[in-house]
Structure formats: structure tokens, C-alpha cells
Design an enzyme around this catalytic site. Structure first.
Site, PDB file in Angstrom:
ATOM      1  N   SER A  66      -7.770   8.090  -5.788  1.00  0.00           N
ATOM      2  CA  SER A  66      -8.162   9.344  -6.430  1.00  0.00           C
ATOM      3  C   SER A  66      -9.675   9.427  -6.574  1.00  0.00           C
ATOM      4  O   SER A  66     -10.274  10.499  -6.394  1.00  0.00           O
ATOM      5  CB  SER A  66      -7.496   9.453  -7.805  1.00  0.00           C
ATOM      6  OG  SER A  66      -6.093   9.479  -7.691  1.00  0.00           O
ATOM      7  N   GLY A  87      -7.441   6.256 -10.062  1.00  0.00           N
ATOM      8  CA  GLY A  87      -7.489   4.972  -9.373  1.00  0.00           C
ATOM      9  C   GLY A  87      -8.428   5.022  -8.189  1.00  0.00           C
ATOM     10  O   GLY A  87      -9.205   5.974  -8.016  1.00  0.00           O
ATOM     11  N   GLN A 121      -7.497  -3.345  -0.099  1.00  0.00           N
ATOM     12  CA  GLN A 121      -6.126  -3.647  -0.489  1.00  0.00           C
ATOM     13  C   GLN A 121      -5.743  -5.088  -0.137  1.00  0.00           C
ATOM     14  O   GLN A 121      -5.016  -5.749  -0.877  1.00  0.00           O
ATOM     15  CB  GLN A 121      -5.191  -2.634   0.182  1.00  0.00           C
ATOM     16  CG  GLN A 121      -5.400  -1.223  -0.345  1.00  0.00           C
ATOM     17  CD  GLN A 121      -4.864  -0.142   0.593  1.00  0.00           C
ATOM     18  OE1 GLN A 121      -4.767  -0.342   1.800  1.00  0.00           O
ATOM     19  NE2 GLN A 121      -4.523   1.010   0.028  1.00  0.00           N
ATOM     20  N   THR A 161       0.859  -1.182   0.000  1.00  0.00           N
ATOM     21  CA  THR A 161       0.000   0.000   0.000  1.00  0.00           C
ATOM     22  C   THR A 161       0.896   1.232   0.000  1.00  0.00           C
ATOM     23  O   THR A 161       2.114   1.126  -0.102  1.00  0.00           O
ATOM     24  CB  THR A 161      -0.919   0.014   1.234  1.00  0.00           C
ATOM     25  OG1 THR A 161      -0.131   0.303   2.407  1.00  0.00           O
ATOM     26  CG2 THR A 161      -1.608  -1.327   1.413  1.00  0.00           C
ATOM     27  N   CYS A 162       0.281   2.411   0.142  1.00  0.00           N
ATOM     28  CA  CYS A 162       1.065   3.639   0.110  1.00  0.00           C
ATOM     29  C   CYS A 162       1.971   3.773   1.328  1.00  0.00           C
ATOM     30  O   CYS A 162       2.925   4.550   1.300  1.00  0.00           O
ATOM     31  CB  CYS A 162       0.161   4.860  -0.001  1.00  0.00           C
ATOM     32  SG  CYS A 162      -0.967   5.071   1.387  1.00  0.00           S
ATOM     33  N   ASN A 163       1.692   3.020   2.403  1.00  0.00           N
ATOM     34  CA  ASN A 163       2.545   3.172   3.586  1.00  0.00           C
ATOM     35  C   ASN A 163       2.987   1.841   4.197  1.00  0.00           C
ATOM     36  O   ASN A 163       3.359   1.800   5.357  1.00  0.00           O
ATOM     37  CB  ASN A 163       1.862   4.035   4.655  1.00  0.00           C
ATOM     38  CG  ASN A 163       0.474   3.538   5.005  1.00  0.00           C
ATOM     39  OD1 ASN A 163       0.179   2.349   4.887  1.00  0.00           O
ATOM     40  ND2 ASN A 163      -0.380   4.449   5.430  1.00  0.00           N
ATOM     41  N   ARG A 164       2.954   0.765   3.399  1.00  0.00           N
ATOM     42  CA  ARG A 164       3.483  -0.510   3.887  1.00  0.00           C
ATOM     43  C   ARG A 164       3.820  -1.430   2.713  1.00  0.00           C
ATOM     44  O   ARG A 164       3.174  -1.379   1.665  1.00  0.00           O
ATOM     45  CB  ARG A 164       2.516  -1.197   4.841  1.00  0.00           C
ATOM     46  CG  ARG A 164       1.329  -1.877   4.206  1.00  0.00           C
ATOM     47  CD  ARG A 164       0.461  -2.605   5.233  1.00  0.00           C
ATOM     48  NE  ARG A 164      -0.093  -1.664   6.193  1.00  0.00           N
ATOM     49  CZ  ARG A 164       0.257  -1.609   7.470  1.00  0.00           C
ATOM     50  NH1 ARG A 164       1.134  -2.473   7.947  1.00  0.00           N
ATOM     51  NH2 ARG A 164      -0.282  -0.724   8.281  1.00  0.00           N
ATOM     52  N   GLY A 199     -10.964   2.114   6.613  1.00  0.00           N
ATOM     53  CA  GLY A 199     -11.426   0.858   6.049  1.00  0.00           C
ATOM     54  C   GLY A 199     -10.871   0.526   4.681  1.00  0.00           C
ATOM     55  O   GLY A 199     -11.145  -0.552   4.158  1.00  0.00           O
ATOM     56  N   GLY A 215      -5.069  11.569 -11.264  1.00  0.00           N
ATOM     57  CA  GLY A 215      -5.165  10.124 -11.108  1.00  0.00           C
ATOM     58  C   GLY A 215      -6.629   9.722 -11.086  1.00  0.00           C
ATOM     59  O   GLY A 215      -7.504  10.519 -10.719  1.00  0.00           O
TER      60      GLY A 215
END
Length: 591
Positions: free
Chosen positions: A197, A194, A120, A49-52, A115, A192
Site C-alpha cells: 500500500s 503496509g 519478501q 506472497t500475494c501470488n505464491r 523487484g 492499508g
């Protein structure tokens, strides 16, 4: 085989490392393929993900598995293993299950309770199934994780503990103002198309923005998102789609811009942002004349944007140089070889420390380190850094820049007494990893930028709802249930093999009886066969039920070995049963 997870997240690594370690979809596929091809791993899945970035695998050896997964993660992330290792975490068996369930409930998210992570996790499972890298363990784990996450959101108020990353980001942009009041009537640009976005666009529409412009590399996707927004009955927003090359023009019209793309480089540079806001805050565009009044980021009048990147008052925590004290001109008898623009220096500017070299490329920094090392400085204030210690500092920064290419820009503006930073005219929300918007935009007058890094800082102090404790209880219960089910399933092939062996013994004895008593009719043979089967079933029922119960308890893995030893079961027969069960499971799994 046992579950192992190796990963890094916003809790273990700085944003700069996460940004460099971000994986494209193709890289994720290759990483999973290489993991299942490696000797210690039998199954694998990746949660990115964006942070993991977390790599899950079913391994037969712990230490070999950790070494292999860490190496593969470093190779595919493009970050050296030595640099990545300090930021990695490892979870094994029940702790790995606990970690994924906590992630699924939003307990490990940057914004607690959000959530989006459920979607993801679902995507991660779908990818593993598509690649046939998910066997029984990965399917059971991720499917149960999804159920646990849904249970946490339906049975508790964990949603009150936090919001989606988008909502939290907009709250940070609004800076204490109600988001709907702040957003009402504004013009928004969404870069974006996705899932993130799209969520941002929908959130902005509900918040009351007047217009949303959607830009995407695939124009059809931007057009589809704009059409969805226009067709919604819940809002009155006007939405339209534009190609990506229209972003600079649209940015000049926008009040707020949200960017979340899969680009590996910057989508918006600091120069592009400065140009977009230049007509609203006088003369802040790159390369234009002096700022009148408070300068860019509170710099003194007469500063240009290009100079503002260098003219900073020392390193964080360093006492600014007093007027008349030591400054750039006093550092050396010659300006030769100094990469800074000393001709533009003013009293109060220091060439020493991290702030002075922020944004420098590796080659420039090497030159600057050598120049400082050879400089002669008249230190007039006690307690200030010496040329020797500062040369060591800049030398260390040069070594860092040699690895990463340049020293990251300082995010926050350096305060200058007597100057007030102008109110924001352009609000930027960067939800991408790696980042879409140049961090240097933080320091532009008239701009407020919220990115993953600043969201992490803001969420660190966010209060947790009381429901978090209830969710933790749910996670603990579900981990125990999952472990018991897995341990019970582990002994099932042994029990099946035992019953198969017993059935074979009964069949052999009935055949022998037929040879000894050929005069028995079919009814008599049937009665004898049923009687023998009932005796065997009754003898095996209690021990097999009990052994499943014992195996489900912690430490119960040894009961399968005990059964195999006591009844002299063929290990290959047990393995064949396991393969047959796995094959049946795969047929029943959704594609």
C-alpha cells in the site's frame, strides 16, 4: 539431507485457490514450526506472497518429505489435500535452488522483472532466523538468492521487462493512456498501510494525483504514511489519514482506490462500490430503481443491480436465446421452488448454465439444481443444451458450491448487443490475496476493477525483454556455483575429521618417542615434532585438496563416504565436526 520445495503460485493454481490458501503471519509461523517438528525435515522456511505460497525444507527422504510437506501445507492453508494437490509443484535439490534464484530475479513473477520479491525473500529469511528454523542450508540458500536477485537487477536490464505489480496495475487501469496523464489531478484512496500500500501511495503521488487519503485499521500507521507523503520533496500531493470506518464516505469522493490489506474477508463489497458510484452513474446503487439508458454492465433498460446478478445470457460460449425462443417461462409449468426471480425475467434470459447461477450460495444452488432437474423444457433450437445435460451441469456446480460455500461471481460483464458500457467513473486496484474487493464490482457500470486475476491475464501476453535470457544465464551459473559450494562444504567435516585423526596419531607417536628417548632436550623434541607434522601435512595436502575439487562436481557426494571408509573414520567424529561448524555459523549470522 537435501533441499525440497513444495508450493503453488499464479502459474499453477487459479486465483480462487490461491485466495483460499492465503496464510496469515501466525499461520506461517505455525506451519514452519510444524515442518521442523516433522520427522523428514531438519530446516524450514516459507515464502508467502500475494501470488505464491512455497514451503522450503531440508529433508532426508524425498518421497516422505513431499508427502509430509504437502499434508502440512494443506492443513495450514485450510484447503483439502485432494483439492490442493493438482495445483502443487515440487522441486528437489538443484531444481529447487534454480527455482528460488529464478523467483529472486523476478523471472517467475506475475510481472516479469519486478523487484518487490527481493524484500519478501528477505522477510522470509528473517522469519526463519527468528524462529531458529534456518540452519546452514536455508541461510546459504536465501542469502545467495538475495545476492543473485540483486546481481540480475544491477547487471541486466531485467527492470525493463516488467514493473512492480503496482505500476502494472495502474497501467491496466489507465487502459492504454499514459499513467501520468490518466492520474493527474485525481483523488486517490489507499486502503492499508503496509509495504504494498505504501508503494502504491508513493507511485500514485509520483504519477500526479492531487490528493491521497490513507485508511488503515491502525490509525497511527495511516497517519505515518500520510506524513511521509506530505514531507516528500518529489511531489505536491496532499495526503491525510482516516480510520477504516471512514472508507465508505471517502470512496464516494475518490476517483481511484487501491486496496492491499491482510484482511481475511472483503473490505469493499459490490454494494459499497455501487453506493459510492451511484451519484455519478444514475441509479446503479444496489436496490434502487431502473437504469436509464445502458444498464449496469450493458444490461437492458429496466434492470436493477440485484436483478443484473441473475439476468445473464447463458453460460460462457452458449448461444443466447433468441426472442420468442426458449427462456425462463418456458422451462417449467410452475415457478414453484425456483430460487430465481422469474417475475422479473425478460426475453433472452436463461436460467441454465454457469452465468445464471453465478454468486449463488450452496443451499440456493441445490434447490435450483433440483428445480431444473424436474423442469419440462420445449427445446426449439437444434444444438442447444437439453434439460438433462443442464441439470448435470448445475448439479456439478452445486457440488463445488458445497465445498467453497458459493459459486464465484462472473468477473466480466456479459455483452448485450446495442448497449455501450459507460466510461469508468471509479477505478479500483485490488492487490490483496485473498481479495479485498468483491469481484462482482467488475460488473458495475461506471467501475473499472483490476485485481490479481485480471493482472495475471494481462501479464500472460506481456512481451519479455531480451535481458530475460541474460538473467537466465546468470541463474544457471549461480545454481552451478551454489551446488559446487554445497557439495564442497558437505565433505569439509570429513576432511577436518581426517586431519584431526592424523594430528592425534602424531601426538601419540611423539609421546611414545618421549618414553623411549627420555634424554632428548626440548629443542630436539620440537624439531622431531615439526618434522613429523610436515610429513603428515604433505601426505594429506594433495588428496584433501583434490577430494574437495572432486566433491564439488556433480555426483561428487560419494567421495566423503570413500574417505571415511579408506581411513576408518568414526562417523560420530564427523558428525561432531558438522555440529561444531553449524554452531559456529549460527554465532556469526546476523539476527
Amino acid at each position: 539431507m537435501s533441499l525440497l520445495v513444495v508450493g503453488l503460485s499464479h502459474r499453477s493454481a487459479p486465483v480462487s485457490v490461491l485466495e483460499r490458501a492465503a496464510l496469515t503471519t501466525d499461520a506461517q509461523v505455525k506451519l514452519v514450526q510444524d515442518t521442523v517438528a516433522a520427522e523428514p525435515a531438519g530446516e524450514a522456511a516459507i515464502l508467502a506472497t500475494c501470488n505464491r505460497i512455497e514451503l522450503y525444507a531440508d529433508v532426508d527422504k524425498f518421497h516422505a518429505g513431499v508427502a509430509e510437506l504437502s499434508t502440512l501445507l494443506a492443513q495450514h492453508c485450510g484447503v483439502g489435500l485432494d483439492e490442493l494437490t493438482p495445483h502443487l509443484y515440487v522441486h528437489y535439490e538443484d531444481r529447487a535452488v534454480h527455482h528460488l534464484f529464478s523467483v529472486a530475479c523476478g523471472l517467475d513473477s506475475m510481472v516479469v522483472g519486478e523487484g518487490q520479491i527481493l524484500g519478501q525473500i528477505k522477510d522470509s529469511l528473517a522469519l526463519a532466523q527468528e524462529m531458529h528454523s534456518a540452519g546452514r542450508l536455508m541461510n546459504d540458500l536465501f542469502q545467495q538468492g538475495l545476492r543473485v536477485g540483486k546481481r540480475a537487477h544491477s547487471e541486466t536490464g531485467i527492470d525493463r521487462a516488467g514493473q512492480s505489480l503496482v505500476t502494472f496495475g495502474l497501467e491496466q487501469l489507465a487502459a492504454g493512456t499514459d499513467v501520468e496523464t490518466w492520474a493527474k489531478g485525481r483523488k486517490a484512496l489507499v486502503i492499508g498501510a503496509g509495504s504494498m500500500s505504501s508503494l502504491a501511495a508513493a507511485t500514485l503521488a509520483r504519477a500526479g494525483v492531487a490528493e491521497i487519503v490513507v485508511a488503515n485499521r491502525t490509525y497511527e500507521r495511516a497517519e505515518r504514511l500520510a506524513q511521509i507523503l506530505n514531507d516528500s520533496d518529489d511531489t505536491d500531493v496532499v495526503a491525510r489519514a482516516v480510520p477504516m470506518d471512514s472508507v465508505p464516505v471517502e470512496l464516494t469522493r475518490a476517483d481511484v482506490a487501491v486496496s492491499c490489506t491482510g484482511a481475511t474477508g472483503l473490505v469493499l463489497t459490490a454494494e459499497a462500490v455501487a453506493e459510492a458510484v451511484g451519484g455519478r452513474v444514475p441509479d446503479v446503487a444496489a436496490g434502487r430503481g431502473p437504469v436509464t439508458g445502458p444498464g449496469a454492465d450493458g444490461l437492458p433498460p429496466g434492470s436493477t443491480l440485484a436483478q443484473s446478478r441473475l439476468r445473464l445470457t447463458g453460460a460462457p460460449g452458449e448461444t443466447p436465446v433468441a426472442p420468442g425462443g426458449t427462456h425462463a417461462r418456458g422451462l417449467t409449468d410452475s415457478d414453484e421452488n425456483c430460487p430465481l426471480d422469474l417475475a422479473a425475467e425478460q426475453s433472452g434470459f436463461s436460467v441454465m448454465g454457469e452465468a445464471a447461477v453465478a454468486g449463488m450460495a450452496a443451499a440456493e444452488l441445490e434447490q435450483h439444481a433440483a428445480w431444473v432437474d424436474n423442469a419440462t423444457v420445449d427445446i426449439r433450437e437444434a444444438g442447444r443444451r437439453t434439460p438433462e445435460t443442464d441439470a448435470e451441469l448445475i448439479g456439478a456446480l452445486a457440488a463445488t458450491a458445497a465445498r467453497v460455500g458459493r459459486i464465484p461471481e462472473l468477473r466480466k460483464p456479459e455483452p448485450v448487443a446495442g448497449f455501450v458500457r459507460p466510461a469508468p467513473e471509479l477505478f479500483l486496484l485490488d492487490l490483496a490475496m485473498p481479495r479485498d474487493i468483491d469481484a462482482a464490482a467488475h460488473r458495475l457500470a461506471g467501475v473499472r476493477l483490476v485485481d490479481i486475476e485480471s493482472l495475471a491475464e494481462a501479464s500472460a501476453d506481456a512481451p519479455l525483454a531480451a535481458d530475460v535470457d541474460q538473467v537466465r544465464g546468470i541463474v544457471a551459473d549461480e545454481v552451478a556455483a551454489f551446488g559446487a559450494a554445497q557439495r564442497a562444504a558437505h565433505i569439509t567435516p570429513t576432511v577436518v575429521a581426517l586431519r584431526t585423526m592424523a594430528a592425534d596419531v602424531v601426538a601419540g607417536e611423539i609421546a611414545r618417542l618421549d618414553g623411549r628417548l627420555p634424554d632428548l632436550d626440548e629443542r630436539q623434541r620440537g624439531e622431531i615434532r615439526q618434522a613429523v607434522h610436515r610429513v603428515v601435512d604433505k601426505l594429506l595436502h594433495a588428496p584433501t585438496v583434490r577430494v574437495k575439487q572432486l566433491a564439488a562436481e556433480p555426483g561428487g557426494a560419494g567421495y566423503a563416504d570413500a574417505l571415511r571408509t579408506l581411513f576408518d573414520l568414526d562417523p560420530e567424529t564427523v558428525a561432531a565436526v558438522s555440529r561444531a561448524v553449524d554452531s559456529t555459523d549460527k554465532k556469526d549470522r546476523p539476527a
